[in-house]
Write an enzyme that holds these catalytic residues in place. Structure first.
Site, PDB file in Angstrom:
ATOM      1  N   LYS A  40       0.842  -1.199   0.000  1.00 29.54           N
ATOM      2  CA  LYS A  40       0.000   0.000   0.000  1.00 29.54           C
ATOM      3  C   LYS A  40       0.879   1.251   0.000  1.00 29.54           C
ATOM      4  CE  LYS A  40      -0.376   0.001   5.063  1.00 29.54           C
ATOM      5  NZ  LYS A  40      -1.296   0.071   6.216  1.00 29.54           N
ATOM      6  N   TYR A 263      13.908  31.682   1.688  1.00 30.01           N
ATOM      7  CA  TYR A 263      12.768  32.492   2.106  1.00 30.01           C
ATOM      8  C   TYR A 263      12.899  32.947   3.560  1.00 30.01           C
ATOM      9  CZ  TYR A 263      10.235  31.058  -2.096  1.00 30.01           C
ATOM     10  OH  TYR A 263       9.838  30.855  -3.395  1.00 30.01           O
TER      11      TYR A 263
END
Length: 368
Positions: A40, A263
């Site tokens: 999964k 940033y």
């Protein structure tokens, strides 16, 4: 999502490591117990289709997935006859799609079976909530009513019954034992024992061989990762991590004192220093919380500085390096290593999340 084959950032998956982890687990299982590979979530970030191929070659007898779409992807990739079980919820309107593709589904409440009109036999695994608190029936009476409903409909097959342990990855076993007792009580209430009784995930299969039953669901440890740090020193064999994450420096420059990067200008050089820009960012799964963590450059630690950007990350170098130098984010380099466990500890999470976060924008290359 588009995969970035034309960017020097990639994941390497070691086929031999996955095979060895499966073989070592199989060697400790009774012959009658099947190993199902849990693939999964894109095989915990390792790539669902290729990992399934490796697992099948190594002897896995079937697959477990979380959603029907993953099961259908396996069928479409050529896994035509292999056992596949959807562990999560399947919509009632998709029951016939599962049935026509011979995909086993999980049933965890009585009303899911109401007014179900099937065009092909549907293989059902009854989920017991023995203490995990997510999905599952919780009483003997529910189990008996569901068994009766299935027996009446010739298109329904009660193929399996299972549960999931909440604390199998802990050394203290009292809650585990409570769950096991509750599951066994519900199992014993059935008139007929289903073909597959299964309870063991990776942790339980490694530490609690008495509950192997008919099959085990081998997930995180197939990829060479320990279910928890608590049991790391109690494993019956050494796990071999299969995943490594690499990139290359695309820009190298020298900062002067007072220069800032990224940033918010949250990192400012206090002296002359070399930095490199890496073409990987939070859109690839290198989330912003990795800022301050270290990577390896020719075996030397290099910290991530400033804020991680969507597509790029900046590291501080121990000295000048050439553009194109390989950088190890997870893996081994010159005798040193950075592991998914290291990353998980830094991030305050678990190794499962570290690898599952790695997006399909990063190409997977399969070696060995």
């Amino acid at each position: 999502m588009v995969t970035g084959w034309h960017r020097p950032t990639w994941i390497e998956i070691d086929r031999a490591a996955i095979r060895e982890n499966i073989k070592n687990e199989q060697n400790k299982l009774p012959d009658k117990v099947a190993l199902w590979a849990v693939v999964k979530a894109n095989a915990y970030g390792h790539g669902i289709i290729e990992t399934a191929k490796i697992a099948k070659e190594a002897g896995a007898k079937g697959f477990c997935v979380a959603i029907l779409d993953e099961a259908l992807a396996l069928r479409e990739a050529g896994f035509r006859n292999e056992f596949i079980l959807v562990l999560g919820a399947t919509r009632k309107e998709d029951a016939n799609l599962a049935a026509k593709n011979n995909i086993s589904v999980t049933v965890f409440r009585e009303d899911w079976l109401d007014d179900l009109t099937l065009e092909a036999p549907l293989r059902i695994h009854l989920k017991v909530d023995s203490g995990m608190g997510r999905l599952g029936i919780r009483s003997r009476e529910e189990a008996q009513r569901i068994e009766t409903t299935i027996a009446i409909d010739h298109q329904m097959i009660l193929e399996g019954i299972y549960t999931h342990f909440a604390t199998a990855d802990q050394l203290e076993t009292s809650y585990f034992e409570q769950q096991l007792a509750k599951f066994q009580a519900i199992l014993s209430s059935l008139t007929t024992r289903p073909t597959f009784v299964h309870t063991a995930n990776s942790a339980a299969s490694l530490l609690q061989p008495q509950i192997d039953f008919d099959a085990i669901r081998f997930g995180i440890s197939m990829y060479g990762l320990t279910p928890s740090t608590e049991i790391k020193n109690s494993l019956p064999f050494e796990l071999k991590p299969a995943l490594a994450l690499y990139t290359e420096m695309v820009h190298v420059k020298e900062l002067a004192p007072g220069d800032s990067v990224s940033y918010g200008a949250t990192y400012t050089a206090t002296e002359k220093e070399w930095v490199a820009t890496l073409p990987i960012g939070y859109a690839d799964g290198l989330i912003r919380h990795y800022s301050g963590f270290h990577v390896l450059v020719e075996g030397e630690r290099a910290p991530i500085i400033g804020r991680i950007c969507m597509d790029q990350t900046i590291i501080k170098l121990p000295r000048e390096f050439q553009t194109g130098t390989k950088v190890t984010i997870i893996g081994s380099d010159h005798g040193n290593k950075v592991t998914a466990d290291d990353a998980a500890e830094y991030l305050g999470t678990i190794n499962y999340e570290v690898t599952c976060l790695l997006t399909e924008r990063i190409p997977r290359k399969y070696i060995n």
